[in-house]
Design an enzyme around this catalytic site. Structure first.
Site, short mmCIF file in Angstrom:
data_model
loop_
_atom_site.label_atom_id
_atom_site.label_comp_id
_atom_site.label_asym_id
_atom_site.label_seq_id
_atom_site.Cartn_x
_atom_site.Cartn_y
_atom_site.Cartn_z
N TYR A 149 37.43 46.58 -52.65
CA TYR A 149 38.38 45.59 -53.18
C TYR A 149 38.51 45.77 -54.68
CZ TYR A 149 40.40 41.05 -54.39
OH TYR A 149 41.21 40.05 -54.88
N ASP A 251 34.93 50.76 -60.54
CA ASP A 251 35.19 49.33 -60.61
C ASP A 251 33.85 48.63 -60.74
OD1 ASP A 251 35.66 46.65 -60.12
OD2 ASP A 251 37.10 46.99 -58.51
N LYS A 279 33.86 39.37 -64.59
CA LYS A 279 32.78 38.53 -64.08
C LYS A 279 31.63 38.33 -65.07
CE LYS A 279 33.97 39.25 -59.22
NZ LYS A 279 34.81 38.05 -59.12
#
Length: 443
Positions: A149, A251, A279
């Site tokens: 994702y 990522d 994050k």
């Protein structure tokens, strides 16, 4: 014990929210946070590793805002830094000192980072990295791995959760849009590959020789239940991309800084060309970045490859990020996170053995997940994970919630571990795990 009755205010708020918010939530990921209850929890406040919902129920938090609150909710140092910025102005549309300071500390921590650019979310930063790779190489196609994702934006919202019928053959997976609204032309520029299979990877790279701008992956697949790379696989990615002139993008939205100051690339000793962060970077404030090789990033810096954003590097968010990275640069803080997580991981493994329930716990101390597989063998890729027992995970997760331990409601996601956890918090999670497995054994 958490119940429908003890979360009644959350239910009423959800009824109210559905009259003004699409689906009653601000994100598609938030509709199932109470498991069998048809509404999400509404959280009133947090402190350290704990959160309290609007009914006053207290939870030890192992979701920590999908990993954002890595040094704890309402961290006083972040609060003080943000208060100082609030008093002097939050945005100017011009350069500020905090963005320079933050880029400097990121360069010192991230092995691949020659230069940095800021964004506001992981999805945005991914778009910046992909555009940089395409602009640098002059190619359009990107290879991503099935089930990984990389945000909700069109360019990589492909084959995130395909069904067996949608996925196609294992050795040549179909590119399938994540949802309606993703244009067919975008999907056609994404090449899908199974994870952790070097032979198939090489075959697919050969089939698209000279077409690929980038290969992108989650080095630890946070969105596939913390699936780990097989030994040597990341090295193979690096070698093949170097040999073919393809930009390798990690990522690190989930792995960045929490798995150590250098993130996954520091953990595994494999350097990508570009890496993406969000994050944990902001410690709960909305900031993201992409960083990497000077020759690629210079194209962005020279404005030949366009990248913008009104709020990029906002002093408010940069101030919170500086505090967060200052904490995570301390080896003692990282060691505490790792140790706390490993204690819970081992408690799950022990309870599974004691109650003869096959499962695997995978990941690292800072981020992990339990997978209820029929044979107790760790899944290697998305299709392996699809065979796991989602119903058993849902029972396990809700049993934890009833005992005051808050973890992700989705079994394909993961637990995140906060630096604010105390020994008592970890012990509470271990006790809840034991009780949950007693329940599972009786079903």
């Amino acid at each position: 014990m958490i119940s429908a009755e003890s979360t009644e205010t959350s239910r009423m708020l959800f009824d109210r929210a559905r009259r003004s918010l699409a689906g009653g939530t601000a994100s598609s990921a938030r509709t199932t946070s109470t498991g069998p209850f048809p509404y999400p929890l509404y959280i009133a406040r947090g402190k350290g590793a704990h959160i309290w919902d609007v009914d006053g129920n207290e939870y030890v938090d192992y979701l920590i805002s999908y990993g954002c609150a890595v040094i704890g909710h309402a961290n006083p140092s972040i609060g003080a830094a943000v208060a100082e910025v609030l008093a002097s102005g939050t945005m100017f549309g011009a350069g500020t000192v905090p963005e320079i300071e933050l880029a400097e500390i990121m360069r010192s921590m991230i092995p691949c980072a020659d230069l940095v650019r800021f964004a506001n979310s992981g999805s945005e930063a991914i778009q910046g990295a992909v555009r940089a790779a395409r602009g640098f190489t002059g190619r359009d196609k990107v290879l991503k791995f099935e089930g990984h994702y990389h945000g909700w934006a069109d360019s990589l919202a492909v084959s995130n959760r395909p069904t067996a019928a949608e996925a196609g053959p294992y050795t040549r997976p179909h590119a399938h849009p994540h949802s309606p609204g993703v244009p067919a032309g975008v999907v056609a520029d994404v090449v899908i590959c199974p994870w952790n299979d070097a032979e198939v990877l090489r075959e697919i790279l050969d089939a698209h020789r000279g077409e690929l701008a980038a290969v992108i992956c989650e080095p630890i697949v946070a969105n596939n239940a913390c699936m780990m790379p097989l030994p040597g696989y990341l090295e193979t990615l690096r070698e093949e991309c170097t040999r073919r002139g393809i930009v390798l993008i990690f990522d690190e939205v989930c792995t960045g800084f929490r798995t150590g100051p250098g993130g996954a690339q520091g953990l595994f000793g494999v350097l990508p060309d570009l890496a993406v962060y969000a994050k944990a970077l902001g410690g709960g404030l909305p900031i993201a970045a992409f960083a990497g090789r000077r020759d690629i990033m210079d194209e962005v810096g020279a404005n030949r490859i366009k990248h913008g954003g009104t709020y990029n590097g906002s002093p408010l968010c940069a101030a919170g990020a500086l505090v967060t990275l200052g904490e995570l640069a301390d080896p003692a803080v990282v060691a505490h996170i790792d140790t706390a997580g490993k204690r819970v991981m081992e408690a799950i493994r022990r309870a599974a053995r004691d109650h003869a329930i096959p499962c695997v716990v995978q990941g690292v101390g800072a981020m992990f997940q339990v997978v209820f597989s029929a044979d107790g063998i760790a899944p290697r890729n998305y299709r392996d994970l699809a065979a796991s027992d989602d119903a058993r995970y849902a029972l396990f997760r809700h049993a934890l919630l009833e005992r005051g331990v808050h973890v992700n409601a989705v079994g394909s996601a993961c637990w995140f571990v906060s630096a604010a956890l105390t020994d008592d918090d970890v012990a509470a999670a271990c006790a809840a795990v034991d009780a949950a497995f007693v329940l599972l054994a009786g079903v």
